[in-house]
Design an enzyme around this catalytic site. Structure first.
Site, PDB file in Angstrom:
ATOM      1  N   GLY A  55     -11.997  46.267 113.699  1.00 42.72           N
ATOM      2  CA  GLY A  55     -12.737  47.515 113.637  1.00 42.72           C
ATOM      3  C   GLY A  55     -11.906  48.671 114.134  1.00 42.72           C
ATOM      4  N   THR A  56     -11.252  49.335 113.203  1.00 40.69           N
ATOM      5  CA  THR A  56     -10.393  50.426 113.614  1.00 40.69           C
ATOM      6  C   THR A  56      -9.874  51.100 112.360  1.00 40.69           C
ATOM      7  OG1 THR A  56      -8.516  50.948 115.018  1.00 40.69           O
ATOM      8  CG2 THR A  56      -8.248  49.114 113.547  1.00 40.69           C
ATOM      9  N   THR A  57      -9.230  52.241 112.541  1.00 38.36           N
ATOM     10  CA  THR A  57      -8.465  52.823 111.428  1.00 38.36           C
ATOM     11  C   THR A  57      -7.111  53.258 111.958  1.00 38.36           C
ATOM     12  OG1 THR A  57     -10.511  53.764 110.590  1.00 38.36           O
ATOM     13  CG2 THR A  57      -8.473  54.509 109.573  1.00 38.36           C
ATOM     14  N   ASP A  72      -7.355  56.027 115.175  1.00 41.49           N
ATOM     15  CA  ASP A  72      -8.552  56.466 115.891  1.00 41.49           C
ATOM     16  C   ASP A  72      -8.487  55.870 117.299  1.00 41.49           C
ATOM     17  OD1 ASP A  72     -11.215  54.139 115.574  1.00 41.49           O
ATOM     18  OD2 ASP A  72      -9.098  53.752 115.161  1.00 41.49           O
ATOM     19  N   LYS A  88      -4.357  53.388 120.633  1.00 42.15           N
ATOM     20  CA  LYS A  88      -4.021  52.410 119.594  1.00 42.15           C
ATOM     21  C   LYS A  88      -2.620  52.576 119.067  1.00 42.15           C
ATOM     22  CE  LYS A  88      -8.746  51.755 118.248  1.00 42.15           C
ATOM     23  NZ  LYS A  88      -9.742  51.620 117.208  1.00 42.15           N
TER      24      LYS A  88
END
Lengths: 285, 249
Positions: A55-57, A72, A88
């Site tokens: 779950g991330t971009t 993000d 991140k």
């Protein structure tokens, strides 16, 4: 589980039969496994259980001036947002960056381990390691842990003697060289914006704005992405953080609230009492 | 059953490692090998002891490739050399696999020297009985290099060096006559040095040259003979010039 400390050894291990022809490669770490009837099925089940959705971009792309890296900062545990301020983009060394997608602990640990290996390479060989070499080191380590539940989808971006370099490395052991990558649950949205707006000969500001917009749009539609959109630039002198904007504020920057003109205004009116008297007159006739 | 974990190479009371020194003796008994570094070329020459008539001389190659851009010659126990060369070749490929780049000469020298050192500090093994001369070009900068390793595991870079039989006299000659050379001049210097201690003739020496573009090339007998003849002619001319009285009126 035995940790991979092969980076700290000075020469390839020579123990065992001297002259054995295959001792260039460290043995994969191992531990005892249970013995069910359907081992393959059990293995698949185990992998599915520990596999956290990424779950991330995150995204990165090479352009004329170097490499642009953006991500993000939301960490989610299922539907619970555990943090809005996760870093991140990991600084491996002053000229190389890694992005984090998947298990946060896995990414952080293995990126730091990669940083150690890169530094040892520099000290031993009196030259910086190439982005190719660094990504290959990481990919080989991850391959040796394949099937043991590591969850890492990372991009290694850097600038070396041959110019800008960008590689995608994941916990399945895959490693790809490329010009544009986006990793995570928000990546389809980011790809849409990134692929649409990408040109090789952008300026640094244009590229940064493209990266920022791509992350913003991904956070808008993907629930598992959000927080702060960080943008880093990697150039010939190393990496530099360009911006870190809260995506909520970015929304109002891209779609500012315009006060609109009203055509008809509603006004409050006083009702008069004439109605009662009319009814009384009619009754008398 | 005897346990093979006791070290053979142990310190003597006055700080010597006798096994290593004995290994160096073995090297001193091996055939002469010389290496010279030029500005654009590196040359290795090895003394070839007369081959038996029935032996196929092509199977006794003394100068070998470790990779496209690195070559090695050695003096000492040839069987030990084979093992060391195999390990070095594997390491060259392993390095290409793990960092997608060819090794530098310094890296592979360090690896070989490290291996030789390990065998002076392990149980149940003896040191390798050979010294190597490693030549090559740096894959990034194109700079030529010459390195030497010995049974103790030390290594260093050289402009020109010799090992094996009579290496002291060859080294003395090189110290007196070395200058920066390139191309054919470097080959001549190497052959001249080797001919100080070896009987003249293409039959008795093996020479190989490496250039950045063409990799390793073994010189054939005819070529070596031609250069040897050239050297002879130059020597005679120098002698004649010395002997001829200066013309004075």
């Amino acid at each position: 589980m035995k940790l991979d400390t092969s980076g700290l050894e000075s020469v390839a291990p020579v123990w065992g039969a001297p002259g054995e022809l295959v001792d260039g490669f460290a043995a994969a770490p191992s531990f005892e496994l249970p013995n069910p009837a359907d081992f393959d099925g059990f293995q698949k089940e185990a992998i599915q259980m520990v596999k956290p959705a990424k779950g991330t971009t995150t995204l990165a792309f090479i352009f004329k001036e170097g490499v642009m890296v953006a991500a993000d900062s939301r960490a989610s545990m299922g539907g619970y947002i555990s943090s809005q301020s996760v870093k991140k983009i990991i600084e491996i060394n002053p000229y190389m960056l890694g992005t984090m997608a998947g298990g946060a602990a896995d990414c952080q640990f293995w990126h730091r381990n990669l940083g150690i290996k890169c530094r040892l390479h520099e000290l031993a060989n009196k030259r910086r390691i190439s982005v190719t070499g660094a990504s290959k080191l990481l990919a080989n380590i991850l391959y040796s842990y394949r099937g043991m539940g590591l969850s890492i989808g990372t991009m290694i971006a850097g600038w070396d003697e041959t110019g800008p370099g960008l590689y995608y490395v994941d916990s399945e052991g895959g490693r790809l060289k490329g010009m544009r990558f986006s990793v995570g649950s928000g990546s389809p949205y980011a790809y849409g914006v990134l692929d649409n707006g990408y040109r090789y000969d952008m300026s640094i500001e244009e590229a940064a704005e493209l990266a920022r917009r791509a992350i913003y749009h991904a956070t808008f539609r993907d629930g598992a992405s959000g927080g702060v959109a960080s943008v880093y630039y990697v150039g010939p002198n190393g990496w530099k953080k360009l911006s870190g904007d809260d995506v909520g504020e970015l929304y109002y920057k891209y779609y500012p609230v315009i006060p609109s003109t009203v055509e008809q205004e509603m006004v409050e009116v006083e009702w008069e009492v004439e109605v009662e008297q009319e009814m009384v007159e009619g009754a008398g006739a | 059953m005897a346990r093979y974990d006791r070290a053979i190479t142990v310190f003597s009371p006055d700080g010597h490692l006798f096994q290593v020194e004995y290994a160096l003796e073995a090297v001193r008994k091996g055939n002469a090998a010389v290496g010279v570094r030029g500005t654009d070329i590196v040359v290795l020459g090895v003394e070839k002891k007369s081959t038996a008539k029935l032996q196929d001389s092509r199977s006794v190659r003394k100068i070998v490739n470790l990779d496209d851009h690195i070559a090695l010659a050695c003096a000492g126990l040839k069987a030990d050399a084979r093992v060391l060369i195999n390990r070095a070749r594997i390491e060259c490929q392993s390095h290409r696999l793990t960092v997608e780049d060819p090794v530098t000469v310094e890296y592979i020298t360090r690896y070989i020297a490290g291996l030789q050192q390990k065998y002076t500090q392990s149980g149940g093994v003896r040191p390798f009985g050979l010294s190597t001369l490693i030549v090559g070009f740096d894959p990034y900068s194109g700079v030529p290099s010459l390195y030497q390793t010995d049974p103790s595991g030390t290594f260093s870079a050289w402009k020109a060096n010799a090992t094996g039989r009579n290496s002291n006299s060859i080294r003395e000659f090189l110290e007196k006559n070395y200058k920066e050379t390139s191309g054919r001049e470097t080959i001549k210097l190497a052959i001249r040095a080797l001919l100080e201690v070896v009987e003249s003739g293409g039959k008795n020496i093996e020479v190989a040259v490496m250039t950045k573009e063409n990799g390793l090339r073994q010189l054939d007998e005819a070529e070596i003979d031609a250069i040897a003849a050239e050297i002879e002619a130059e020597k005679e001319a120098a002698e004649a010039a010395k002997k001829a009285p200066p013309k004075e009126t």
